[in-house]
Motif scaffolding. Structure first.
Motif, PDB file in Angstrom:
ATOM      1  N   ILE A 461       0.837  -1.203   0.000  1.00 17.70           N
ATOM      2  CA  ILE A 461       0.000   0.000   0.000  1.00 17.70           C
ATOM      3  C   ILE A 461       0.874   1.256   0.000  1.00 17.70           C
ATOM      4  CG2 ILE A 461      -1.678   1.318   1.349  1.00 17.70           C
ATOM      5  CD1 ILE A 461      -2.840  -1.339   2.299  1.00 17.70           C
ATOM      6  N   GLU A 462       1.865   1.294   0.846  1.00 17.62           N
ATOM      7  CA  GLU A 462       2.708   2.491   0.939  1.00 17.62           C
ATOM      8  C   GLU A 462       3.579   2.653  -0.307  1.00 17.62           C
ATOM      9  OE1 GLU A 462       4.650   2.081   4.715  1.00 17.62           O
ATOM     10  OE2 GLU A 462       2.961   2.982   5.793  1.00 17.62           O
ATOM     11  N   ARG A 463       3.908   1.570  -0.965  1.00 23.42           N
ATOM     12  CA  ARG A 463       4.634   1.698  -2.233  1.00 23.42           C
ATOM     13  C   ARG A 463       3.737   2.348  -3.283  1.00 23.42           C
ATOM     14  NH1 ARG A 463       7.770  -2.961  -5.851  1.00 23.42           N
ATOM     15  NH2 ARG A 463       7.795  -1.774  -7.789  1.00 23.42           N
ATOM     16  N   GLN A 464       2.462   1.958  -3.319  1.00 22.18           N
ATOM     17  CA  GLN A 464       1.544   2.558  -4.286  1.00 22.18           C
ATOM     18  C   GLN A 464       1.336   4.040  -3.993  1.00 22.18           C
ATOM     19  OE1 GLN A 464      -3.011   1.526  -5.310  1.00 22.18           O
ATOM     20  NE2 GLN A 464      -1.582  -0.140  -5.802  1.00 22.18           N
ATOM     21  N   ILE A 465       1.244   4.389  -2.723  1.00 23.23           N
ATOM     22  CA  ILE A 465       1.101   5.801  -2.348  1.00 23.23           C
ATOM     23  C   ILE A 465       2.361   6.577  -2.735  1.00 23.23           C
ATOM     24  CG2 ILE A 465       0.846   7.388  -0.409  1.00 23.23           C
ATOM     25  CD1 ILE A 465      -1.707   5.903  -1.138  1.00 23.23           C
ATOM     26  N   LEU A 466       3.525   6.005  -2.473  1.00 24.34           N
ATOM     27  CA  LEU A 466       4.779   6.681  -2.788  1.00 24.34           C
ATOM     28  C   LEU A 466       4.953   6.847  -4.294  1.00 24.34           C
ATOM     29  CD1 LEU A 466       7.322   7.913  -1.639  1.00 24.34           C
ATOM     30  CD2 LEU A 466       8.358   5.645  -1.580  1.00 24.34           C
ATOM     31  N   GLU A 467       4.528   5.888  -5.080  1.00 28.93           N
ATOM     32  CA  GLU A 467       4.602   6.018  -6.538  1.00 28.93           C
ATOM     33  C   GLU A 467       3.744   7.182  -7.027  1.00 28.93           C
ATOM     34  OE1 GLU A 467       3.390   2.185  -7.853  1.00 28.93           O
ATOM     35  OE2 GLU A 467       5.441   1.385  -7.970  1.00 28.93           O
ATOM     36  N   GLN A 468       2.574   7.356  -6.426  1.00 32.62           N
ATOM     37  CA  GLN A 468       1.726   8.491  -6.807  1.00 32.62           C
ATOM     38  C   GLN A 468       2.396   9.815  -6.468  1.00 32.62           C
ATOM     39  OE1 GLN A 468      -2.368   8.219  -5.497  1.00 32.62           O
ATOM     40  NE2 GLN A 468      -2.388   5.994  -5.689  1.00 32.62           N
ATOM     41  N   VAL A 469       3.069   9.854  -5.322  1.00 26.31           N
ATOM     42  CA  VAL A 469       3.753  11.093  -4.936  1.00 26.31           C
ATOM     43  C   VAL A 469       4.917  11.390  -5.890  1.00 26.31           C
ATOM     44  CG1 VAL A 469       5.108  12.196  -3.119  1.00 26.31           C
ATOM     45  CG2 VAL A 469       3.079  10.874  -2.528  1.00 26.31           C
ATOM     46  N   LEU A 470       5.717  10.363  -6.185  1.00 28.91           N
ATOM     47  CA  LEU A 470       6.912  10.565  -7.004  1.00 28.91           C
ATOM     48  C   LEU A 470       6.589  10.907  -8.453  1.00 28.91           C
ATOM     49  CD1 LEU A 470       9.171   7.655  -5.674  1.00 28.91           C
ATOM     50  CD2 LEU A 470       9.606  10.089  -5.408  1.00 28.91           C
ATOM     51  N   LEU A 499      12.822   1.109  -3.320  1.00 35.38           N
ATOM     52  CA  LEU A 499      12.941   2.528  -2.992  1.00 35.38           C
ATOM     53  C   LEU A 499      14.350   3.034  -3.269  1.00 35.38           C
ATOM     54  CD1 LEU A 499      11.719   5.092  -1.845  1.00 35.38           C
ATOM     55  CD2 LEU A 499      12.234   4.252   0.457  1.00 35.38           C
ATOM     56  N   GLN A 500      15.360   2.241  -2.950  1.00 34.28           N
ATOM     57  CA  GLN A 500      16.745   2.667  -3.181  1.00 34.28           C
ATOM     58  C   GLN A 500      17.040   2.834  -4.672  1.00 34.28           C
ATOM     59  OE1 GLN A 500      19.657   0.000  -1.560  1.00 34.28           O
ATOM     60  NE2 GLN A 500      21.308   1.495  -1.691  1.00 34.28           N
ATOM     61  N   SER A 501      16.612   1.868  -5.474  1.00 30.91           N
ATOM     62  CA  SER A 501      16.844   1.975  -6.915  1.00 30.91           C
ATOM     63  C   SER A 501      16.054   3.126  -7.520  1.00 30.91           C
ATOM     64  CB  SER A 501      16.463   0.661  -7.600  1.00 30.91           C
ATOM     65  OG  SER A 501      15.094   0.362  -7.394  1.00 30.91           O
ATOM     66  N   THR A 502      14.831   3.376  -7.015  1.00 31.28           N
ATOM     67  CA  THR A 502      14.014   4.481  -7.528  1.00 31.28           C
ATOM     68  C   THR A 502      14.635   5.832  -7.198  1.00 31.28           C
ATOM     69  OG1 THR A 502      12.010   3.131  -7.280  1.00 31.28           O
ATOM     70  CG2 THR A 502      11.722   5.509  -7.529  1.00 31.28           C
ATOM     71  N   LEU A 503      15.124   5.980  -5.968  1.00 27.56           N
ATOM     72  CA  LEU A 503      15.749   7.246  -5.583  1.00 27.56           C
ATOM     73  C   LEU A 503      17.071   7.465  -6.309  1.00 27.56           C
ATOM     74  CD1 LEU A 503      15.053   7.358  -1.736  1.00 27.56           C
ATOM     75  CD2 LEU A 503      13.836   8.532  -3.571  1.00 27.56           C
ATOM     76  N   LEU A 504      17.804   6.380  -6.597  1.00 27.86           N
ATOM     77  CA  LEU A 504      19.032   6.525  -7.377  1.00 27.86           C
ATOM     78  C   LEU A 504      18.728   6.969  -8.801  1.00 27.86           C
ATOM     79  CD1 LEU A 504      21.116   3.409  -6.233  1.00 27.86           C
ATOM     80  CD2 LEU A 504      21.679   5.816  -5.850  1.00 27.86           C
ATOM     81  N   GLU A 505      17.630   6.465  -9.336  1.00 29.94           N
ATOM     82  CA  GLU A 505      17.246   6.829 -10.703  1.00 29.94           C
ATOM     83  C   GLU A 505      16.706   8.244 -10.772  1.00 29.94           C
ATOM     84  OE1 GLU A 505      14.409   5.068 -14.321  1.00 29.94           O
ATOM     85  OE2 GLU A 505      14.547   4.048 -12.379  1.00 29.94           O
ATOM     86  N   HIS A 506      16.018   8.683  -9.708  1.00 28.02           N
ATOM     87  CA  HIS A 506      15.451  10.041  -9.665  1.00 28.02           C
ATOM     88  C   HIS A 506      16.070  10.782  -8.473  1.00 28.02           C
ATOM     89  CE1 HIS A 506      12.471   7.391 -11.629  1.00 28.02           C
ATOM     90  NE2 HIS A 506      12.225   8.439 -12.412  1.00 28.02           N
ATOM     91  N   ARG A 507      17.379  10.942  -8.518  1.00 29.40           N
ATOM     92  CA  ARG A 507      18.122  11.514  -7.381  1.00 29.40           C
ATOM     93  C   ARG A 507      17.643  12.914  -6.985  1.00 29.40           C
ATOM     94  NH1 ARG A 507      22.848   9.282  -5.240  1.00 29.40           N
ATOM     95  NH2 ARG A 507      23.079  10.134  -3.145  1.00 29.40           N
ATOM     96  N   PRO A 508      17.315  13.819  -7.915  1.00 26.44           N
ATOM     97  CA  PRO A 508      16.872  15.157  -7.472  1.00 26.44           C
ATOM     98  C   PRO A 508      15.594  15.141  -6.644  1.00 26.44           C
ATOM     99  CG  PRO A 508      17.521  15.185  -9.790  1.00 26.44           C
ATOM    100  CD  PRO A 508      17.462  13.748  -9.381  1.00 26.44           C
ATOM    101  N   LEU A 509      14.757  14.108  -6.815  1.00 25.58           N
ATOM    102  CA  LEU A 509      13.502  14.057  -6.071  1.00 25.58           C
ATOM    103  C   LEU A 509      13.710  13.707  -4.609  1.00 25.58           C
ATOM    104  CD1 LEU A 509      11.161  12.235  -8.632  1.00 25.58           C
ATOM    105  CD2 LEU A 509      11.454  14.689  -8.264  1.00 25.58           C
ATOM    106  N   ALA A 510      14.836  13.057  -4.290  1.00 28.14           N
ATOM    107  CA  ALA A 510      15.062  12.621  -2.907  1.00 28.14           C
ATOM    108  C   ALA A 510      15.128  13.802  -1.953  1.00 28.14           C
ATOM    109  CB  ALA A 510      16.350  11.799  -2.832  1.00 28.14           C
ATOM    110  N   MET A 537      20.005   4.682   4.987  1.00 27.63           N
ATOM    111  CA  MET A 537      20.007   4.736   3.524  1.00 27.63           C
ATOM    112  C   MET A 537      19.201   5.937   3.029  1.00 27.63           C
ATOM    113  SD  MET A 537      17.882   4.054   0.675  1.00 27.63           S
ATOM    114  CE  MET A 537      16.654   2.897   1.265  1.00 27.63           C
ATOM    115  N   LEU A 538      18.035   6.168   3.624  1.00 30.26           N
ATOM    116  CA  LEU A 538      17.190   7.293   3.203  1.00 30.26           C
ATOM    117  C   LEU A 538      17.901   8.622   3.456  1.00 30.26           C
ATOM    118  CD1 LEU A 538      13.728   6.079   4.547  1.00 30.26           C
ATOM    119  CD2 LEU A 538      14.518   6.093   2.178  1.00 30.26           C
ATOM    120  N   ARG A 539      18.591   8.715   4.588  1.00 35.85           N
ATOM    121  CA  ARG A 539      19.293   9.965   4.905  1.00 35.85           C
ATOM    122  C   ARG A 539      20.445  10.199   3.943  1.00 35.85           C
ATOM    123  NH1 ARG A 539      23.433  10.895   8.300  1.00 35.85           N
ATOM    124  NH2 ARG A 539      23.340   8.743   9.035  1.00 35.85           N
ATOM    125  N   LYS A 540      21.192   9.138   3.607  1.00 40.71           N
ATOM    126  CA  LYS A 540      22.317   9.282   2.684  1.00 40.71           C
ATOM    127  C   LYS A 540      21.854   9.596   1.270  1.00 40.71           C
ATOM    128  CE  LYS A 540      25.556   6.368   5.237  1.00 40.71           C
ATOM    129  NZ  LYS A 540      26.344   5.112   5.242  1.00 40.71           N
TER     130      LYS A 540
END
Length: 635
Positions: A461-470, A499-510, A537-540
């Motif tokens: 559920i939280e992955r689906q919510i996070l995808e909508q946000v991103l 989440l790690q691979s998504t943030l690496l791919e969209h680094r400015p959004l982190a 990991m999220l902080r880095k």
């Protein structure tokens, strides 16, 4: 640090250059001394020759010079020799093939007296000198010794300067606020006195932070805990009950239970205060063990002889089962020495649903308690109005089916609430989740989240919510969004890898994301390595971390700096009517004081009035969210 390294290299280079200059001056002085000494020795021999010539002239006149001068001039390595008397040549010697070029010859012309004059050409005294094997070996040994000394000195100098580098590194970490890393830097920096001083100061500062956390926890305990039972007191209960209501109306369903001991004062007179405290401690421990599986349960001592339990998100059938378990756990305790063990403990329950009045709920629980007492036996009674929402009545199987279908059909959507600062400027938006059923009706998160946790579906559920946000909300603007993550999500390997691979791919959004975790999760699972690694990991990655529901439970706040949280969000039970509750103001002042010098913002949630917001700003709260502020931002 970079400047310090450059200065260290410059200092080392200057030392080597200075040492080379000293060696060069020393060698130059030695060569000059050698040349000067050889010239002085040659001049001394020429002077002796002059004396011999004058003595011979006095004794023998101008004859017999050819008998003894040739071997002497040969010993002198003379190239050209002319001796005259009254400008007449007496003796002359000349070599046609000199050994050395004319540029390295030395000419001596002297007037000897008695009409004698001398002209002597000799090679430079150092030109004929050649080094032997022994001398070459001595020179090589000398140069090797110098090289070894220079190398040793350079290594020693570099080692000493490395100690200064370590001091500079520790100082930089301290200035940046990374005290834990500064304490972990190797403690062999030099000067050692300064390094030991830094270590002692860091240790004292860490002790001071821990002491501040203990003091803060003490203040919270003294304010919100019952001193005899160490559970929440009446103030704690009222704060938490207010947090479950809006405008004195309950915002969720659940059950409220009142547990009362009859004639506690008589028991205290008979057994003494210590035995009564032991009895109450055993009772609270037994009830706490029963409530351990209910994460959001409230357990407090409402009055001298009455305990109260509030468990939200509980169905009527589950409330009945809970009442039976609580009563059974209490009656299993050894209540020795009481007046009437068969009529000593009573429990009254009132089931409530969203929209019920808070005052009415307490009255219903009081009536249920009186009904249980009228039976004159240890018993419980449930006050049931017979109104149970259909959503509440759904079983676990139906909930799981509903949630799985909602995930497949992507019927989860987001709502946003602005978080504003003291100038009413929007800092970021907090994202809330909703679901739609087959009829198109919205299902509140307070209903489906407990069931999703039971079914293990929160990561999906939280992955689906996070995808909508991103991919839906963030591309439309430059705003920052705050998303709450559950424990199951943070320890899920599949979710963390995605989440790690998504943030690496969209680094400015982190940098525009804030991940929020409940204080209860951090305190109970702070030694969970999977949780710690996920937060790190999220902080880095560049995202910020926030902890919410601060103040919901009476715990220390040292974890805030240990986990490097950027935001701290006060629970609505602390915010509600804060302008009228001095104990809540004391807690907020203590919390903000404990975070002094730390780059942590304190945010309040659930602000519903102008008075609350003004009081929070005076206390030092950085930002807030709630219905009152939502109306301001919309206006």
């Amino acid at each position: 640090m970079q400047l310090t390294k450059i200065l260290t290299k410059k200092l080392t280079s200057f030392w080597l250059l200075s040492l080379a200059a000293v060696a060069f001056v020393f060698l130059l002085s030695a060569v000059m001394s050698f040349i000067q000494l050889t010239y002085s020795f040659q001049q001394q021999k020429v002077t002796e020759l002059e004396t011999m010539l004058v003595a011979h002239h006095k004794q023998h006149g101008n004859s017999q010079f050819a008998t003894w001068l040739p071997p002497l001039l040969s010993a002198y390595n003379a190239v050209d020799f002319t001796l005259t008397h009254d400008k007449q040549v007496i003796y002359q010697l000349h070599k046609d093939n000199p050994i050395l070029p004319k540029s390295s010859l030395t000419l001596y012309q002297r007037q000897l007296g008695h009409g004698l004059s001398l002209s002597l050409t000799l090679p430079a005294p150092f030109a004929l000198y050649h080094l032997g094997w022994s001398e070459v070996i001595i020179l090589l040994i000398g140069f090797i010794a110098i090289g070894l000394f220079v190398r040793f000195g350079h290594r020693w100098y570099s080692r000493e300067l490395d100690g200064i580098e370590q001091l500079a590194q520790r100082s930089k970490l301290i200035l940046e606020g990374n005290l834990t890393q500064a304490a972990q830097v190797p403690t062999n920096g030099k000067p050692r006195l300064i390094n030991r001083a830094l270590t002692k100061l860091l240790t004292d500062l860490d002790d001071a932070h821990k002491e501040r956390g203990r003091l803060d926890q003490f203040i919270r305990k003294d304010t919100f805990l019952d001193k005899q039972t160490q559970i929440g007191n009446g103030i704690f209960f009222q704060n938490r009950l207010d947090a479950l209501s809006h405008n004195q109306k309950m915002i969720a369903h659940g059950v409220l239970m009142l547990i009362e001991f009859d004639d506690v004062d008589l028991v205290e007179d008979k057994l003494g205060e210590s035995d009564l405290t032991a009895m109450l401690t055993l009772t609270t421990e037994a009830i706490t063990a029963v409530l351990a599986q209910y994460e959001d349960s409230i357990f407090a001592r409402r009055s001298y002889q009455q305990l109260v339990i509030v468990v939200p998100q509980l169905s009527l059938a589950e409330a009945d089962q809970l009442a039976q378990r609580v009563l059974k756990a209490c009656l299993a305790l050894p209540f020795y020495g009481i007046g009437n063990p068969e009529n000593f403990l009573h429990l009254g329950s009132a089931f409530f649903k969203a929209g019920d009045l808070q005052v009415q709920l307490i009255d219903e629980a009081e009536m249920a308690l009186r009904a249980a007492q009228l039976q004159q036996v240890n018993n419980w009674f449930m006050y049931d109005k017979g109104a149970v929402d259909e959503e509440i009545a759904k079983g676990s199987v139906r909930w799981r089916s509903f949630l799985e279908n909602a995930l497949v059909s992507k019927r989860f959507f987001t709502l946003q609430q602005a978080v504003v600062d003291s100038d009413n400027s929007i800092l970021h938006y907090e994202v809330f989740s909703r679901a739609r059923d087959h009829q198109g009706k919205d299902v509140r998160a307070t209903l489906f989240i407990p069931m999703a946790n039971k079914c293990g579906l929160m990561p999906q559920i939280e992955r689906q919510i996070l995808e909508q946000v991103l991919f839906t909300l963030m591309p439309k603007n430059d705003a920052t969004y705050c998303i709450n993550l559950s424990l199951d999500t943070l320890v899920s390997r599949a979710f963390v890898r995605w989440l790690q691979s998504t943030l690496l791919e969209h680094r400015p959004l982190a940098a525009r994301l804030i991940f929020e975790v409940s204080e209860d999760i951090i305190v109970k699972h702070q030694k969970n390595l999977a949780l710690v690694k996920s937060l790190d990991m999220l902080r880095k990655m560049g995202a910020k971390l926030a902890v919410d529901h601060v103040g919901q439970h009476v715990v220390g706040t040292h974890y805030i700096q240990e986990f490097h949280f950027d935001l701290v969000k006060l629970h609505r039970s602390i915010v509600r009517q804060v302008h009228q509750r001095s104990e809540n103001q004391l807690f907020i002042r203590s919390l903000i004081g404990g975070l002094y010098r730390a780059e942590v913002k304190v945010i309040a949630e659930g602000v519903e009035s102008f008075e609350e917001w003004q009081t929070l700003k005076i206390l030092g709260v950085s930002a807030a969210q709630g219905e009152y502020l939502a109306q301001i931002t919309e206006a």
